[in-house]
Design a protein around this motif. Structure first.
Motif, PDB file in Angstrom:
ATOM      1  N   PRO A 115     -36.420 -14.856  -5.616  1.00  0.00           N
ATOM      2  CA  PRO A 115     -35.207 -15.752  -6.018  1.00  0.00           C
ATOM      3  C   PRO A 115     -33.940 -14.703  -6.313  1.00  0.00           C
ATOM      4  O   PRO A 115     -32.819 -14.709  -5.702  1.00  0.00           O
ATOM      5  N   LEU A 116     -33.979 -13.813  -6.765  1.00  0.00           N
ATOM      6  CA  LEU A 116     -33.233 -12.818  -7.613  1.00  0.00           C
ATOM      7  C   LEU A 116     -32.834 -11.911  -6.332  1.00  0.00           C
ATOM      8  O   LEU A 116     -31.639 -11.641  -6.187  1.00  0.00           O
ATOM      9  N   VAL A 117     -33.732 -11.383  -5.482  1.00  0.00           N
ATOM     10  CA  VAL A 117     -33.583 -10.321  -4.676  1.00  0.00           C
ATOM     11  C   VAL A 117     -32.584 -11.240  -3.537  1.00  0.00           C
ATOM     12  O   VAL A 117     -31.549 -10.869  -2.869  1.00  0.00           O
ATOM     13  N   LEU A 118     -33.045 -12.728  -3.319  1.00  0.00           N
ATOM     14  CA  LEU A 118     -32.351 -13.460  -2.221  1.00  0.00           C
ATOM     15  C   LEU A 118     -30.829 -13.436  -2.691  1.00  0.00           C
ATOM     16  O   LEU A 118     -29.886 -13.658  -1.759  1.00  0.00           O
ATOM     17  N   ASP A 119     -30.741 -13.812  -4.137  1.00  0.00           N
ATOM     18  CA  ASP A 119     -29.529 -14.134  -4.297  1.00  0.00           C
ATOM     19  C   ASP A 119     -28.573 -12.983  -4.288  1.00  0.00           C
ATOM     20  O   ASP A 119     -27.260 -13.087  -4.016  1.00  0.00           O
ATOM     21  N   ARG A 120     -28.968 -11.716  -4.722  1.00  0.00           N
ATOM     22  CA  ARG A 120     -28.154 -10.674  -4.440  1.00  0.00           C
ATOM     23  C   ARG A 120     -27.871 -10.266  -2.823  1.00  0.00           C
ATOM     24  O   ARG A 120     -26.788  -9.703  -2.706  1.00  0.00           O
ATOM     25  N   ILE A 121     -28.702 -10.425  -2.142  1.00  0.00           N
ATOM     26  CA  ILE A 121     -28.434 -10.403  -0.847  1.00  0.00           C
ATOM     27  C   ILE A 121     -27.396 -11.389  -0.214  1.00  0.00           C
ATOM     28  O   ILE A 121     -26.637 -10.960   0.541  1.00  0.00           O
ATOM     29  N   ARG A 122     -27.486 -12.591  -0.701  1.00  0.00           N
ATOM     30  CA  ARG A 122     -26.581 -13.518  -0.423  1.00  0.00           C
ATOM     31  C   ARG A 122     -25.153 -13.130  -0.995  1.00  0.00           C
ATOM     32  O   ARG A 122     -24.032 -12.987  -0.225  1.00  0.00           O
ATOM     33  N   LYS A 123     -25.099 -12.333  -2.010  1.00  0.00           N
ATOM     34  CA  LYS A 123     -23.797 -11.808  -2.573  1.00  0.00           C
ATOM     35  C   LYS A 123     -23.229 -10.746  -1.722  1.00  0.00           C
ATOM     36  O   LYS A 123     -22.101 -10.434  -1.171  1.00  0.00           O
ATOM     37  N   ALA A 124     -24.076 -10.039  -1.226  1.00  0.00           N
ATOM     38  CA  ALA A 124     -23.788  -8.935  -0.337  1.00  0.00           C
ATOM     39  C   ALA A 124     -23.286  -9.449   1.124  1.00  0.00           C
ATOM     40  O   ALA A 124     -22.179  -8.700   1.683  1.00  0.00           O
ATOM     41  N   VAL A 125     -23.873 -10.262   1.549  1.00  0.00           N
ATOM     42  CA  VAL A 125     -23.455 -10.923   2.885  1.00  0.00           C
ATOM     43  C   VAL A 125     -22.023 -11.384   2.758  1.00  0.00           C
ATOM     44  O   VAL A 125     -21.270 -11.347   3.558  1.00  0.00           O
ATOM     45  N   VAL A 126     -21.782 -12.323   1.731  1.00  0.00           N
ATOM     46  CA  VAL A 126     -20.562 -12.884   1.460  1.00  0.00           C
ATOM     47  C   VAL A 126     -19.573 -11.625   1.340  1.00  0.00           C
ATOM     48  O   VAL A 126     -18.275 -11.865   1.892  1.00  0.00           O
ATOM     49  N   GLY A 127     -19.760 -10.724   0.611  1.00  0.00           N
ATOM     50  CA  GLY A 127     -18.754  -9.441   0.278  1.00  0.00           C
ATOM     51  C   GLY A 127     -18.616  -8.987   1.595  1.00  0.00           C
ATOM     52  O   GLY A 127     -17.422  -8.596   1.839  1.00  0.00           O
ATOM     53  N   GLN A 128     -19.510  -8.823   2.567  1.00  0.00           N
ATOM     54  CA  GLN A 128     -19.120  -7.979   3.751  1.00  0.00           C
ATOM     55  C   GLN A 128     -18.380  -8.900   4.544  1.00  0.00           C
ATOM     56  O   GLN A 128     -17.573  -8.459   5.237  1.00  0.00           O
ATOM     57  N   LYS A 129     -18.578 -10.215   4.495  1.00  0.00           N
ATOM     58  CA  LYS A 129     -17.939 -11.101   5.296  1.00  0.00           C
ATOM     59  C   LYS A 129     -16.450 -11.331   4.896  1.00  0.00           C
ATOM     60  O   LYS A 129     -15.569 -11.160   5.696  1.00  0.00           O
ATOM     61  N   ASN A 130     -16.138 -11.276   3.606  1.00  0.00           N
ATOM     62  CA  ASN A 130     -14.738 -11.193   3.104  1.00  0.00           C
ATOM     63  C   ASN A 130     -14.103  -9.725   3.188  1.00  0.00           C
ATOM     64  O   ASN A 130     -12.950  -9.727   3.824  1.00  0.00           O
ATOM     65  N   ALA A 131     -14.747  -8.853   3.559  1.00  0.00           N
ATOM     66  CA  ALA A 131     -14.125  -7.377   3.720  1.00  0.00           C
ATOM     67  C   ALA A 131     -13.769  -7.294   4.995  1.00  0.00           C
ATOM     68  O   ALA A 131     -12.805  -6.728   5.840  1.00  0.00           O
ATOM     69  N   TYR A 132     -14.588  -7.912   6.026  1.00  0.00           N
ATOM     70  CA  TYR A 132     -14.796  -7.802   7.443  1.00  0.00           C
ATOM     71  C   TYR A 132     -13.213  -8.617   8.078  1.00  0.00           C
ATOM     72  O   TYR A 132     -12.471  -7.971   8.842  1.00  0.00           O
ATOM     73  N   TRP A 133     -12.924  -9.548   7.312  1.00  0.00           N
ATOM     74  CA  TRP A 133     -11.767 -10.295   7.668  1.00  0.00           C
ATOM     75  C   TRP A 133     -10.410 -10.001   7.079  1.00  0.00           C
ATOM     76  O   TRP A 133      -9.172 -10.468   7.385  1.00  0.00           O
ATOM     77  N   LYS A 134     -10.664  -8.881   6.144  1.00  0.00           N
ATOM     78  CA  LYS A 134      -9.378  -8.397   5.789  1.00  0.00           C
ATOM     79  C   LYS A 134      -8.510  -7.398   6.895  1.00  0.00           C
ATOM     80  O   LYS A 134      -9.423  -7.057   7.855  1.00  0.00           O
ATOM     81  N   GLU A 135      -7.331  -7.021   6.488  1.00  0.00           N
ATOM     82  CA  GLU A 135      -6.476  -6.206   7.508  1.00  0.00           C
ATOM     83  C   GLU A 135      -6.031  -5.036   6.996  1.00  0.00           C
ATOM     84  O   GLU A 135      -5.889  -4.965   5.498  1.00  0.00           O
TER      85      GLU A 135
END
Length: 501
Positions: A115-135
């Motif tokens: 569960p801890l590994v999955l939660d950290r991967i989730r945070k990484a996914v969200v972080g990457q998606k947020n960075a992707y949509w910045k300009e």
């Protein structure tokens, strides 16, 4: 290269020139070092492609013979059948999913589904998606941290893995792949393109590939070295990634006569660089391209990246490279459309077990990524194009550049289909291009107007050239675009097809 390796390679060259075919064990009589046949094979394997030699297992030995010359790849009926079955329900193979899961466990020192590994991967996914949509300068996509790579493997990788196989399959069907290929993947990440090539080649017989790659980030290279060699099988020769920033690669460190050079979802991630600078970078590396080789650039299908991709293709065309696909300049004129948003769409993939595990949370939609939509172009040094058609003199077709003079009139057009259906249940909508557009042009087909004569537009392939007859020109002021309305009296046909007037 060690002295023992030099001796073995030199001996292999000598014997292969003396005998067109022999067993690998025979060269033991010519070398001073004491090595088993398996050890000798491990030494020569990375050099077989370059030497033009094939090695096939024969009991505890290997049969060595000179490789046949490379020819255009022609898929057999069985290979086509296997590929079509794969794309019907495309998924990352169970073996590769397991290799990735094992890497996550090794990297985190915990079970991959902890569960801890999955939660950290989730945070990484969200972080990457947020960075992707910045300009602008605030947009920074990086793989310097381990969990960034794990997030990529969980979320982006499965789609990109299947997406690239769609491209390979299309290129093989078009006849621009070879039976023996030297491939360079620029910005390989954790090895998405090499893994996709390996998976695609598992459905082929007797085809060879020699894969080189370039990558900047240590975390990606570590993942590459842990995952890719476990999945790549003998028809493919894999070289360790060259560590370099894409912008600083020196052509002389790359192999010569590259048959396929790939930039997959990498150029959009380079910030603070203009279209012209990207073109210069691609042109510099194109020095190592074979005279009949191809450069494939793929980017995400969102508007910003797709539009930038088209501008890059036009810049490369202006610098002397020829566009093979998907654009067709059927009127012999250069494209002048400022913003061209065009992309390919394929059937959704099946989510991986890791993706499904990540989705076991309060917001599952954030972690499921199965849509395959991408923009791409292929450029070459020669003048080869996928669609060779040119509008004949005095043909009764209206150019898209003249749409303004045909407003509210019925006309005939010839053009490339540049999207799948962008509409809804009531109206099918398709982007069209004839290479002369100054404003975007779309075909609109209401569901109640679908007939046998006009329904081809719903089945035609991306980039295919079509003749469309008897369409009404409407101007969409809000979108500053032209719509070509297909009625029950409209017809759609492939170029050169007979039609009833």
């Amino acid at each position: 290269m060690k002295d023992s390796e030099k001796e073995i390679i030199s001996t292999l060259k000598y014997v292969s020139h003396m005998k067109p075919e022999f067993r690998l064990s025979e060269i033991k009589n010519y070398i001073t070092c004491d090595m088993s046949v398996e050890q000798i094979y491990s030494t020569i394997r990375p050099f077989l492609y370059e030497l033009g030699i094939d090695a096939s297992p024969e009991g505890e030995d290997f049969r060595i013979k000179l490789a046949p010359s490379a020819t255009a790849m022609e898929l057999t009926e069985e290979e086509i059948k296997k590929s079509e079955l794969f794309f019907m329900s495309a998924v990352v193979s169970a073996k590769l999913q397991t290799i990735i899961e094992q890497y996550i466990s090794k990297k985190t020192a915990k079970k991959w589904d902890d569960p801890l590994v999955l939660d950290r991967i989730r945070k990484a996914v969200v972080g990457q998606k947020n960075a992707y949509w910045k300009e602008g300068s605030s947009r920074k996509i990086s793989y310097e941290k381990g969990y960034n790579v794990l997030g990529y493997l969980a979320y982006q990788f499965p789609v990109y893995f299947v997406q690239f196989q769609h491209m390979l399959y299309g290129m093989a069907q078009a006849g621009i792949l070879k039976t023996r290929m030297r491939i360079l993947d620029v910005g390989t990440g954790p090895g998405t393109v090499p893994l996709a090539i390996a998976d695609f080649y598992k459905r082929l017989e007797g085809r060879k590939a020699d894969i080189y790659s370039v990558e900047l980030y240590d975390e990606n290279i570590e993942a590459f070295n842990s995952i890719v060699p476990q999945y790549v099988s003998d028809p493919i020769t894999l070289h360790e990634p060259i560590r370099s920033d894409v912008r600083e690669i020196k052509p002389e460190i790359l192999p010569e006569n590259i048959d396929l050079m790939v930039f997959s979802n990498v150029l959009n991630e380079i910030k603070d660089i203009t279209t012209e600078q990207k073109a210069d970078m691609v042109l510099k590396l194109a020095q190592r391209l074979a005279s009949d080789g191809s450069i494939l650039v793929i980017e995400p299908a969102d508007r910003a990246n797709s539009v930038e991709l088209r501008r890059l293709s036009i810049a490369l065309r202006g610098a002397g490279l020829g566009i093979y696909a998907p654009c067709s300049f059927i009127w012999g004129a250069g494209c002048s459309l400022e913003e061209c948003w065009s992309f390919e769409q394929k059937q959704d993939i099946t989510p991986t077990l890791l993706m499904r595990k990540l989705a076991e949370c309060d917001e599952p939609y954030r972690y499921v990524n199965t849509d395959i939509k991408y923009s791409y172009f292929i450029v070459r040094k020669d003048s080869l194009t996928k669609e060779c058609y040119k509008v004949p003199p005095r043909a009764r077709f209206a150019r898209f550049s003249k749409m303004g003079t045909h407003k509210d009139k019925r006309i005939n057009v010839v053009c490339s289909l540049m999207s799948s259906d962008l509409g809804d249940e009531k109206y099918s909508l398709y982007k069209l291009c004839d290479g002369t557009s100054r404003k975007a042009v779309y075909a609109v087909l209401p569901w109640h107007n679908v007939t046998e004569d006009n329904s081809l537009i719903k089945r035609a392939k991306y980039g295919e050239v079509l003749e469309i007859y008897n369409v009404l020109v409407n101007y969409n002021k809000e979108k500053d675009a032209f719509n070509l309305l297909l009625s029950k009296g409209s017809t759609v046909s492939r170029i050169g097809e007979e039609r009833d007037d």
